[in-house]
Design a protein around this motif. Structure first.
Motif, mmCIF file in Angstrom:
data_model
loop_
_atom_site.group_PDB
_atom_site.id
_atom_site.type_symbol
_atom_site.label_atom_id
_atom_site.label_comp_id
_atom_site.label_asym_id
_atom_site.label_seq_id
_atom_site.Cartn_x
_atom_site.Cartn_y
_atom_site.Cartn_z
ATOM 1 N N ALA A 1 20.217 -15.345 8.522
ATOM 2 C CA ALA A 1 18.889 -15.842 8.858
ATOM 3 C C ALA A 1 17.862 -15.163 7.971
ATOM 4 O O ALA A 1 18.096 -14.071 7.436
ATOM 5 N N THR A 2 16.713 -15.806 7.808
ATOM 6 C CA THR A 2 15.589 -15.205 7.093
ATOM 7 C C THR A 2 14.986 -14.121 7.974
ATOM 8 O O THR A 2 14.585 -14.390 9.110
ATOM 9 N N LEU A 3 14.937 -12.896 7.484
ATOM 10 C CA LEU A 3 14.524 -11.757 8.300
ATOM 11 C C LEU A 3 13.128 -11.920 8.879
ATOM 12 O O LEU A 3 12.874 -11.570 10.033
ATOM 13 N N ARG A 4 12.206 -12.453 8.086
ATOM 14 C CA ARG A 4 10.822 -12.564 8.554
ATOM 15 C C ARG A 4 10.637 -13.654 9.607
ATOM 16 O O ARG A 4 9.582 -13.745 10.233
ATOM 17 N N ASP A 5 11.661 -14.481 9.820
ATOM 18 C CA ASP A 5 11.588 -15.500 10.869
ATOM 19 C C ASP A 5 12.067 -14.985 12.215
ATOM 20 O O ASP A 5 11.872 -15.642 13.241
ATOM 21 N N LEU A 6 12.719 -13.830 12.235
ATOM 22 C CA LEU A 6 13.262 -13.296 13.479
ATOM 23 C C LEU A 6 12.139 -12.765 14.364
ATOM 24 O O LEU A 6 11.204 -12.121 13.892
ATOM 25 N N ARG A 7 12.272 -13.009 15.663
ATOM 26 C CA ARG A 7 11.257 -12.548 16.612
ATOM 27 C C ARG A 7 11.749 -11.294 17.337
ATOM 28 O O ARG A 7 12.881 -11.266 17.845
ATOM 29 N N PRO A 8 10.933 -10.250 17.409
ATOM 30 C CA PRO A 8 11.344 -9.032 18.121
ATOM 31 C C PRO A 8 11.274 -9.208 19.634
ATOM 32 O O PRO A 8 10.498 -10.028 20.144
ATOM 33 N N THR A 9 12.070 -8.442 20.335
ATOM 34 C CA THR A 9 12.012 -8.431 21.799
ATOM 35 C C THR A 9 11.575 -7.058 22.311
ATOM 36 O O THR A 9 11.615 -6.794 23.503
ATOM 37 N N GLN A 10 11.191 -6.178 21.399
ATOM 38 C CA GLN A 10 10.565 -4.908 21.760
ATOM 39 C C GLN A 10 9.315 -4.769 20.905
ATOM 40 O O GLN A 10 9.166 -5.437 19.885
ATOM 41 N N PHE A 11 8.395 -3.913 21.329
ATOM 42 C CA PHE A 11 7.077 -3.874 20.699
ATOM 43 C C PHE A 11 7.065 -3.055 19.413
ATOM 44 O O PHE A 11 6.385 -3.404 18.453
ATOM 45 N N ALA A 12 7.811 -1.949 19.381
ATOM 46 C CA ALA A 12 7.685 -0.988 18.280
ATOM 47 C C ALA A 12 9.056 -0.555 17.776
ATOM 48 O O ALA A 12 10.080 -0.774 18.429
ATOM 49 N N VAL A 13 9.049 0.083 16.610
ATOM 50 C CA VAL A 13 10.243 0.729 16.056
ATOM 51 C C VAL A 13 9.859 2.127 15.597
ATOM 52 O O VAL A 13 8.683 2.425 15.398
ATOM 53 N N GLY A 14 10.852 2.976 15.437
ATOM 54 C CA GLY A 14 10.608 4.315 14.893
ATOM 55 C C GLY A 14 10.737 4.257 13.376
ATOM 56 O O GLY A 14 11.835 4.085 12.848
ATOM 57 N N ASP B 1 1.735 -7.129 28.117
ATOM 58 C CA ASP B 1 2.102 -8.516 28.383
ATOM 59 C C ASP B 1 3.093 -8.985 27.320
ATOM 60 O O ASP B 1 2.954 -8.664 26.132
ATOM 61 N N ILE B 2 4.090 -9.745 27.752
ATOM 62 C CA ILE B 2 5.108 -10.245 26.821
ATOM 63 C C ILE B 2 4.469 -10.998 25.654
ATOM 64 O O ILE B 2 4.930 -10.928 24.512
ATOM 65 N N GLY B 3 3.380 -11.690 25.948
ATOM 66 C CA GLY B 3 2.725 -12.483 24.917
ATOM 67 C C GLY B 3 2.123 -11.671 23.792
ATOM 68 O O GLY B 3 1.739 -12.233 22.761
ATOM 69 N N THR B 4 2.019 -10.349 23.978
ATOM 70 C CA THR B 4 1.437 -9.506 22.933
ATOM 71 C C THR B 4 2.489 -8.888 22.011
ATOM 72 O O THR B 4 2.145 -8.119 21.119
ATOM 73 N N LEU B 5 3.769 -9.214 22.229
ATOM 74 C CA LEU B 5 4.802 -8.721 21.319
ATOM 75 C C LEU B 5 4.491 -9.193 19.900
ATOM 76 O O LEU B 5 4.015 -10.317 19.699
ATOM 77 N N PRO B 6 4.731 -8.359 18.895
ATOM 78 C CA PRO B 6 4.469 -8.772 17.513
ATOM 79 C C PRO B 6 5.231 -10.055 17.179
ATOM 80 O O PRO B 6 6.356 -10.262 17.651
ATOM 81 N N PRO B 7 4.642 -10.922 16.368
ATOM 82 C CA PRO B 7 5.302 -12.193 16.027
ATOM 83 C C PRO B 7 6.462 -12.040 15.059
ATOM 84 O O PRO B 7 7.255 -12.963 14.903
ATOM 85 N N SER B 8 6.578 -10.889 14.411
ATOM 86 C CA SER B 8 7.684 -10.693 13.476
ATOM 87 C C SER B 8 8.087 -9.228 13.446
ATOM 88 O O SER B 8 7.311 -8.346 13.822
ATOM 89 N N ILE B 9 9.299 -8.967 12.968
ATOM 90 C CA ILE B 9 9.806 -7.610 12.827
ATOM 91 C C ILE B 9 8.894 -6.806 11.899
ATOM 92 O O ILE B 9 8.657 -5.616 12.104
ATOM 93 N N ALA B 10 8.376 -7.469 10.862
ATOM 94 C CA ALA B 10 7.558 -6.787 9.858
ATOM 95 C C ALA B 10 6.253 -6.243 10.427
ATOM 96 O O ALA B 10 5.650 -5.346 9.843
ATOM 97 N N GLN B 11 5.815 -6.755 11.553
ATOM 98 C CA GLN B 11 4.536 -6.358 12.133
ATOM 99 C C GLN B 11 4.674 -5.383 13.301
ATOM 100 O O GLN B 11 3.691 -5.042 13.946
ATOM 101 N N LEU C 1 15.149 -17.593 16.694
ATOM 102 C CA LEU C 1 16.064 -16.470 16.901
ATOM 103 C C LEU C 1 15.293 -15.234 17.332
ATOM 104 O O LEU C 1 14.319 -14.836 16.690
ATOM 105 N N HIS C 2 15.751 -14.624 18.425
ATOM 106 C CA HIS C 2 15.117 -13.435 18.980
ATOM 107 C C HIS C 2 16.100 -12.271 18.891
ATOM 108 O O HIS C 2 17.234 -12.367 19.373
ATOM 109 N N VAL C 3 15.671 -11.173 18.300
ATOM 110 C CA VAL C 3 16.538 -10.013 18.091
ATOM 111 C C VAL C 3 16.720 -9.244 19.399
ATOM 112 O O VAL C 3 15.738 -8.907 20.063
ATOM 113 N N ILE C 4 17.957 -8.961 19.760
ATOM 114 C CA ILE C 4 18.203 -8.142 20.946
ATOM 115 C C ILE C 4 18.846 -6.801 20.594
ATOM 116 O O ILE C 4 18.947 -5.926 21.452
#
Length: 201
Positions: A6-19, A114-124, A57-60
């Protein structure tokens, strides 16, 4: 289920942040692999996803690998589709994800959002240094993921309460990590998910 890419920038995160320090470690691991072996290396770390409404596609699992590869300029990566929820509407999809513990609606400060505030992409996805601290404790085998629960979030929240410092410098993060190891061997830490008693020996 079948693996694909899949195109990485099209994937949707299911958590808000990363380390991001943990992300940089994964970037270094990827860079160390020769070009001819890189895709096989990535396949072994295929990003776990679910297919949601509209086929999105949503990343789990493996948000950090996905972000590392984005930072390296890689456009596509292997994914493994764990569940297909295309037939659900948005409400039922969210309910199914929450029921399975596949959504973590907490921001980089550990605050519920709120779930709706999750970043729209992994890059963000913003940086949560406490996820990096938790990741390094897991690498050191202080704890492990029990399987049914992603223990890193509980450990990150625990460390957030007890560890402070400047995570923006190497020296500052090193000091925070040293403090994290001390707090990882307290009686309170032993109640956290995945704690390995032998790590305290």
């Amino acid at each position: 289920m079948k693996e694909s890419s899949a195109t990485l920038r099209d994937l949707r995160p299911t958590q808000f942040a990363v380390g991001m320090i943990h992300v940089r470690r994964k970037m270094a691991e990827t860079r160390a692999v020769c070009a001819d072996s890189r895709y096989a290396f990535m396949e072994q770390r295929a990003i776990a996803v679910v297919r949601g409404p509209g086929g999105v596609l949503h990343v789990i699992d493996h948000h950090h690998w996905a972000r590392a590869w984005i930072e390296l300029g890689i456009e596509r990566a292997p994914v493994q589709v764990k569940m297909d929820f295309r037939d659900l509407d948005d409400i039922d999809f969210l309910a199914a994800m929450m029921e399975r513990g596949w959504v973590h609606p907490f921001n980089e400060r550990g605050e519920k959002v709120d779930i709706g505030t999750l970043p729209p992409s992994i890059a963000q996805m913003p940086d949560d240094p406490y996820q990096s601290l938790a990741a390094f404790l897991r690498i050191a085998r202080v704890f492990e993921n029990p399987g049914e629960f992603n223990a890193k979030f509980a450990w990150a929240d625990y460390l957030r309460e007890h560890v402070s410092g400047d995570s923006g410098t190497i020296e500052g993060f090193a000091e925070m990590l040293a403090t994290a190891f001390r707090f990882a061997h307290t009686p309170e830490a032993r109640a956290l998910p995945g704690y390995r008693p032998e790590a305290a020996r």
